[in-house]
Design an enzyme around this catalytic site. Structure first.
Site, PDB file in Angstrom:
ATOM      1  N   GLY A 356       0.824  -1.203   0.000  1.00  0.00           N
ATOM      2  CA  GLY A 356       0.000   0.000   0.000  1.00  0.00           C
ATOM      3  C   GLY A 356       0.851   1.243   0.000  1.00  0.00           C
ATOM      4  O   GLY A 356       2.075   1.192   0.166  1.00  0.00           O
ATOM      5  N   VAL A 360      -0.502   4.208   5.205  1.00  0.00           N
ATOM      6  CA  VAL A 360      -1.822   3.589   5.335  1.00  0.00           C
ATOM      7  C   VAL A 360      -1.902   2.639   6.528  1.00  0.00           C
ATOM      8  O   VAL A 360      -2.956   2.080   6.800  1.00  0.00           O
ATOM      9  CB  VAL A 360      -2.227   2.836   4.041  1.00  0.00           C
ATOM     10  CG1 VAL A 360      -2.408   3.794   2.888  1.00  0.00           C
ATOM     11  CG2 VAL A 360      -1.218   1.748   3.699  1.00  0.00           C
ATOM     12  N   SER A 679      -3.931   2.392 -18.284  1.00  0.00           N
ATOM     13  CA  SER A 679      -5.322   2.689 -17.941  1.00  0.00           C
ATOM     14  C   SER A 679      -5.852   3.968 -18.602  1.00  0.00           C
ATOM     15  O   SER A 679      -7.041   4.267 -18.497  1.00  0.00           O
ATOM     16  CB  SER A 679      -5.479   2.799 -16.421  1.00  0.00           C
ATOM     17  OG  SER A 679      -4.726   3.869 -15.915  1.00  0.00           O
ATOM     18  N   LYS A 722      -9.112   5.673  -7.715  1.00  0.00           N
ATOM     19  CA  LYS A 722      -9.559   6.498  -8.840  1.00  0.00           C
ATOM     20  C   LYS A 722     -10.976   7.021  -8.632  1.00  0.00           C
ATOM     21  O   LYS A 722     -11.265   8.196  -8.911  1.00  0.00           O
ATOM     22  CB  LYS A 722      -9.476   5.680 -10.132  1.00  0.00           C
ATOM     23  CG  LYS A 722      -8.044   5.340 -10.560  1.00  0.00           C
ATOM     24  CD  LYS A 722      -8.018   4.429 -11.761  1.00  0.00           C
ATOM     25  CE  LYS A 722      -6.583   4.105 -12.161  1.00  0.00           C
ATOM     26  NZ  LYS A 722      -6.510   3.188 -13.293  1.00  0.00           N
TER      27      LYS A 722
END
Length: 782
Positions: A356, A360, A679, A722
């Site tokens: 991660g 986090v 992407s 996203k």
């Protein structure tokens, strides 16, 4: 007439020595050509011979270039044969000569030479140098030959000629041949005296250093002998008093610990062998302390000691929830392992890799897991580690050898089943000292780590009960064989609401305690906390948020110290005074965009971000221009997008000639940030379709997905980050690949309710949603 000035005499080349005028020199002659030369000189009445030094003593048959030009004319005083073809001679130097020509064609070597008289200059400088030289020589002789120092000093003082003094000193201290040759060639007495003074000063330094080393060695020997005698006396006194000596008591203590340790059979045999060796060694031996340290380390390891796991599922869930907000997948995996251990206590421990963004909670989660299981916890960082020996230890043959970090962590834990956190596994180094990642292959393999061998311990040690947890920010830099041994658990970034909850539950209480404030003295409003998250942090984790809250509490503490306030309420308006102007301006949805501009979504290490892709036509231009620091994969996506639009120009209502005769420029802000990944494929295709068709795209829809040349939309990663980025920017509609529908379960429920998702399989579906006016053209084409 010039030839009458030169004289001819037999010549003898010398190796590694020089004869000075006025001095005697014994020589051993063994070369066949040299023996003939000496015999030729002895056959004459005067027995004169020229001695010339060789430049390179390795040359057996020297020519003129192999010899120095300046030599010494000498007289053979004595000669004798010693057998085996060797002749001993004693020669006396007569005068310096200059060799004009060397002749080797006859039965023996001979030279044409002319005399080279010694210099006769005098003066005060010669007297001063002579005095300094005598003083320096006396000190050097006292160091080099103390037994004959007085006699040699008197002999030197009796020398009236300064030049002869210099020659005499050179022969006494056996200078190397090159330095002696320089002295022989000196053109003035001052030059000669300066040369010998320089050489002698250097010899003096060397002699002083030798004496210092010798003195230190003698002192050390004296100290060791004294310690040995005192130790023997102490041992005798202890025997008289009926006491054990300290070394014997120490060995007995090690033996007693060994008998209680219950080591495995292999370790037991090795330990007994090393203990027997220790008993034979004297306490002063260097190996004694090395062996004793090794035996103590073996006894310190937890060969059979284990802590009892707390297998209460409810307790574990409570601990994990108390320490961390969210992280449902990781918590479920730990609870699954607990349930397995309940049914099968001998089950192999999993090897988890927490991946991660920074902040986090990966490292703190390892501590929580240990607390939930009530196991010991140890952590060490792998970041920047280059040497394999740091993990596996050094062999005991090396000075200062020690065990690797793994066994040191096990010794500190004192149990066979700790939780061992290997931090920053993605930042391992590699160089000529080895590859630590390769060493981890054995450690992180449940089939192999039962018999892990550290180079220092050199015995099998069981690591199969250890719960290994590794952490990483990215998987790209982890070698594939190592990645294959770990179970990957992804810790995605937190949403704005999750950050608010974490700040309320953990961060604010922690900072209030650190600064000594109470809830009655400071209050964070919801809007104030939201303003801190939006304007002063940009991250997937919580570190920047924690620092911002800490800074606010420190500012408030200062105001209390200056008695300005009695209570402080943190609101968006007060943050400018407390934290200064906003550091980050969130990407806002553009209200209207021209043709060629489309809203995309990107994943970054700090979370997700909104990415606008801009394109424009270049009349009379050629080709595709790409800017914005795009990586290779992203540049390929732009080329695929252009090829797709060109191939389907008729269906999209685009004139192919416009594509052929115009260049296109694609730019992705911000230009200073490197970007890569597949992407952005659908975004690139939509941008170019909008540009060539002249139809603007909708600005309230964001999209992400990889596109193929055939128009398929493939799934991508980082969906949660996203979608949260789109929501922060005020965008509520998102286009995702059909293959990412399953990833919506990672989103908080309230986010799923707020957002509208379109799942697509082909580019045509994307275009019909984002560019409404193109829908009719596609329908007509189909």
């Amino acid at each position: 007439m010039a030839n009458n000035e030169f004289q001819v005499l037999p010549a003898l080349p010398l190796k590694n020595t020089i004869l000075f005028p006025g001095l005697l020199l014994p020589l051993s002659v063994g070369r066949e050509s040299s023996l003939r030369t000496v015999q030729a000189a002895l056959n004459t009445e005067e027995k004169e011979i020229i001695l010339i030094a060789q430049r390179d003593p390795q040359v057996e048959s020297p020519e003129q270039d192999d010899l120095y030009t300046i030599g010494t004319k000498a007289v053979i005083r004595k000669s004798s044969r010693t057998g085996e073809g060797v002749m001993e001679i004693l020669v006396l130097g007569v005068e310096r000569v200059v060799v004009v020509k060397l002749e080797t064609s006859g039965p023996h070597m001979q030279v044409k030479y002319r005399p080279f008289p010694l210099p006769e200059d005098g003066g005060s400088e010669v007297e001063a140098l002579s005095g300094a030289l005598l003083e320096l020589a006396a000190k050097a002789i006292a160091l080099a030959q103390p037994q004959s120092a007085a006699e040699l000093t008197r002999m030197l003082a009796g020398s009236e000629d300064p030049l002869k003094l210099a020659f005499l000193l050179a022969s006494i201290f056996s200078l190397d041949a090159a330095k002696e040759q320089q002295l022989l060639e000196a053109e003035t007495r001052v030059d000669a005296l300066r040369l010998i003074h320089t050489y002698l000063a250097h010899e003096m330094q060397v002699l002083e250093l030798r004496q210092k080393i010798s003195s230190t060695a003698r002192d050390e020997m004296s100290k060791e002998q004294r310690e040995y005698l005192l130790r023997q006396q102490l041992r005798a006194i202890q025997q008289e008093l009926g006491e054990k000596d300290a070394d014997k008591a120490e060995i007995d203590m090690i033996r007693e610990r060994f008998e209680k340790a219950n080591l495995p059979e292999e370790a037991k045999k090795e330990f007994q062998r090393e203990l027997a060796r220790l008993e034979r060694l004297p306490a002063g031996a260097p190996d004694y302390h090395v062996t004793r340290t090794y035996l103590e380390f073996v006894l310190d390891l937890p060969w059979n000691a284990s802590t009892e796991d707390n297998l209460d599922i409810a307790h574990a869930r409570e601990v994990l929830d108390a320490d961390h907000f969210g992280l449902k997948e990781v918590k479920e995996r730990i609870l699954e392992q607990l349930s397995v251990l309940k049914r099968n206590p001998d089950a192999k421990a999993p090897i988890l890799c927490l991946v991660g963004a920074p902040g986090v909670g990966k490292t703190s989660l390892g501590q929580s897991i240990a607390r939930a299981l009530e196991r010991k916890f140890e952590r060490f960082s792998l970041g920047g580690m280059h040497d394999e020996a740091e993990l596996r230890g050094h062999r005991r043959t090396y000075i200062g050898a020690m065990a690797g970090r793994l066994l040191q962590a096990m010794r500190r834990a004192g149990a066979l089943n700790p939780v061992l956190l290997l931090d920053e596994v993605d930042k391992l180094g590699r160089d000529f000292r080895g590859d630590p990642a390769a060493a981890l292959l054995e450690v992180l393999d449940p089939e192999q780590n039962k018999t892990f061998r550290d180079n220092y311990l050199d015995m099998a040690f069981d690591l199969s009960k250890v719960l290994f947890i590794t952490t990483a920010n990215t998987l790209d830099t982890i070698p594939r064989p190592l990645l294959d041994r770990m179970e990957i658990l992804r810790l995605s970034g937190y949403s704005e609401e999750e950050k608010q909850q974490i700040a309320r539950r953990y961060l604010i209480p922690k900072q209030l305690k650190a600064t000594g404030l109470t809830d009655d003295q400071i209050e964070f409003t919801d809007d104030g906390l939201k303003a801190i998250i939006r304007g002063y942090t940009r991250e997937a984790g919580l570190r920047q948020l924690e620092r911002a809250i800490a800074r606010v509490t420190r500012k408030v503490t200062l105001r209390f110290a200056e008695e300005e306030v009695t209570k402080m309420t943190v609101t968006p308006d007060s943050l400018i005074d407390l934290l200064g102007p906003e550091m980050f301006l969130p990407e806002q949805m553009r209200k209207a965009v021209p043709a060629g501009v489309v809203t995309g979504l990107a994943w970054t290490e700090a979370g997700g971000d909104v990415l606008y892709i801009e394109s424009t036509l270049l009349p009379n231009g050629k080709g595709l221009t790409i800017t914005g620091q795009l990586g290779d994969v992203m540049q390929e996506s732009a080329k695929i997008a252009q090829s797709y639009v060109w191939a389907h120009a008729a269906e999209l209502g685009v004139d192919p000639e416009a594509i052929k005769n115009s260049g296109v420029h694609v730019h992705v802000p911000a230009g200073a940030i490197p970007k890569d990944g597949p992407s952005a494929g659908v975004t690139m295709t939509t941008a170019l379709a909008s540009l060539y068709s002249g139809l603007p795209a909708r600005s309230d829809i964001a999209m992400t997905g990889e596109v193929t040349l055939a128009g398929l939309v493939l799934p991508i990663g980082g969906v949660k980050e996203k979608v949260l980025a789109a929501r922060r920017a005020g965008i509520t509609r998102v286009i995702l690949p059909q293959g990412n529908k399953k990833d919506l379960r990672d989103l908080p429920e309230h986010v799923r309710k707020e957002m509208q998702f379109h799942f697509v399989d082909r580019v045509e579906e994307v275009l019909s949603i984002v560019i409404p006016n193109i829908k009719m053209r596609l329908a007509l084409a189909s």
